[in-house]
Design an enzyme around this catalytic site. Structure first.
Site, short mmCIF file in Angstrom:
data_model
loop_
_atom_site.label_atom_id
_atom_site.label_comp_id
_atom_site.label_asym_id
_atom_site.label_seq_id
_atom_site.Cartn_x
_atom_site.Cartn_y
_atom_site.Cartn_z
N GLU A 145 -18.86 8.32 32.07
CA GLU A 145 -18.60 9.72 32.41
C GLU A 145 -19.71 10.60 31.85
O GLU A 145 -20.15 11.54 32.49
CB GLU A 145 -17.25 10.17 31.84
CG GLU A 145 -16.73 11.49 32.45
CD GLU A 145 -17.26 12.74 31.75
OE1 GLU A 145 -17.15 13.83 32.32
OE2 GLU A 145 -17.77 12.62 30.61
N ASP B 86 -16.38 6.26 27.01
CA ASP B 86 -17.75 6.40 26.50
C ASP B 86 -17.93 7.73 25.78
O ASP B 86 -17.22 8.71 26.05
CB ASP B 86 -18.78 6.25 27.63
CG ASP B 86 -18.61 7.26 28.76
OD1 ASP B 86 -17.46 7.56 29.13
OD2 ASP B 86 -19.63 7.77 29.25
ZN LIG Z 1 -15.43 14.07 28.16
#
Ligand SMILES: [Zn+2]
Length: 379
Positions: free
Chosen positions: A138, A74
């Site tokens: 994340e 992501d």
């Molecule tokens: Zn990163």
């Protein structure tokens, strides 16, 4: 392999990943691309998805030390398109730099890991077990990503030995810096309770500002620890303080404080909470405390992984990396407490999360060789 093919292997894969619009928590097919490559190498794929997040756990090998290559697909939103010199989701090379959202954070790291693995396996079989832990959560709340996968794998009794997280860690040149630890972050919303009343009749009210003030003075003056060779001392900071109705003749009914600890490995979240609670109680406050832990600190002290990383970086980049513990949080905060020696090694980080994020094209193949060199020394 011809030189040209060697230099474009990472570039081709990272370009393919950048062209996927994988805004958190959307993986946008990145894990399918990665998984397909790994499957061709004999990896067993498992998707440990949760809460709309794609989590790939891919493993190769039956016994021996377990080495995890970890990363996230992501990316953060690109920001205003007109400020970018080219489309953030169309990889473009200009003056030796590859531009695109995720180029540095951290699609180059993932692509270089895959190429490193392909090259190593083309030379010889592994002497241990290699796994990929790739998530699409994340940059967001990070609750359904690596944290979740680690919990699932822990319950199966899986214990890792080593992990590399491919976050951008270099300062000015590839290999000049690797991350071996990070501070923890612990926050609290504190509501100090009082009793509202007229300032002329304090005996009929309870002023929460007055009860809070001496406690806050003690909290700000407390030495929580003295840090250590790798970390500065733990710091306590008040970020918000609010009380009062706006009227000058009203004692407020409550006072609200937001504070945060950035803490080192000399303290734990539980210990800090207990010490704060003791101070608040000693001052006789009535309060509600809502705590949140963003991550415990981690530190990989000298060990086989750091030695292997230093040796590989020395060989590929001719540098002796600084061992860094600064910066924000990363998924290493979940992997390190699981018991793995953990380091973060990746490209130059000065453009991450910015407009015109980029990575040096020349660093892509070198990063793959650094990863390959580390794996070669430990697996
Ligand atoms: Zn990163």
């Amino acid at each position: 392999m011809a030189d040209d093919a060697a230099t474009t292997a990472v570039l081709d894969l990272v370009s393919e990943l950048i062209s996927r619009r994988s805004l958190t928590p959307d993986d946008a097919g990145c894990c399918t691309i990665i998984g397909t490559r790994l499957q061709q190498l004999g990896f067993t794929l498992e998707y440990i998805d949760a809460g709309g997040v794609t989590n790939l756990w891919a493993t190769l090998g039956e016994s021996g030390p377990l080495f995890i290559l970890a990363g996230h697909t992501d990316v953060v939103p690109p920001g205003p398109r007109e400020q970018w010199s080219s489309d953030p989701f169309v990889p473009e090379i200009r003056d030796g730099l590859l531009y695109g959202r995720g180029a540095a954070d951290m699609k180059s790291g993932i692509a270089a890991m895959v190429i490193a693995t392909e090259r190593l396996l083309a030379r010889r079989p592994l002497k241990g077990r290699l796994a990929y832990l790739i998530t699409s959560d994340e940059e967001g709340v990070a609750r359904h990503g690596t944290r979740h996968v680690v919990e699932v794998l822990k319950q199966r009794g899986i214990k890792p030995d080593y992990a590399i997280v491919g976050e951008a860690t270099a300062a000015e040149q590839l290999g000049d810096r690797i991350t071996i630890g990070r501070r923890g972050s612990l926050g609290c919303n504190l509501k100090v309770l009082g009793k509202q009343g007229h300032v002329a009749y304090p005996e009929k009210a309870e002023n929460p500002i007055h009860t809070l003030a001496p406690a806050l003075a003690e909290l700000t003056a407390t030495v929580w620890d003295r840090g250590n060779a790798h970390f500065p001392p733990t710091s306590f900071q008040v970020s918000n303080l609010h009380a009062g109705t706006g009227a000058s003749n009203v004692i407020p009914g409550h006072a609200d404080v937001v504070f945060n600890f950035r803490f080192c490995t000399e303290s734990t979240a539980e210990d800090l909470k207990a010490r704060v609670t003791a101070i608040l109680d000693r001052h006789g406050l009535r309060y509600e405390a809502d705590w949140w832990l963003s991550g415990e600190p981690f530190l990989t002290r000298n060990g086989a992984l750091i030695e292997a990383a230093k040796a590989s970086i020395g060989e590929v980049a001719g540098l002796s990396p600084t061992l860094f513990t600064g910066g924000g949080t990363s998924d290493a905060r979940f992997i390190s407490p699981w018991g793995a020696e953990t380091v973060e090694i990746g490209p130059i980080n000065d453009s991450i999360h910015k407009i015109n994020e980029h990575v040096k094209v020349a660093d892509l193949d070198r990063l793959a060789r650094i990863y390959e060199g580390v794996l070669d020394r430990l697996l």
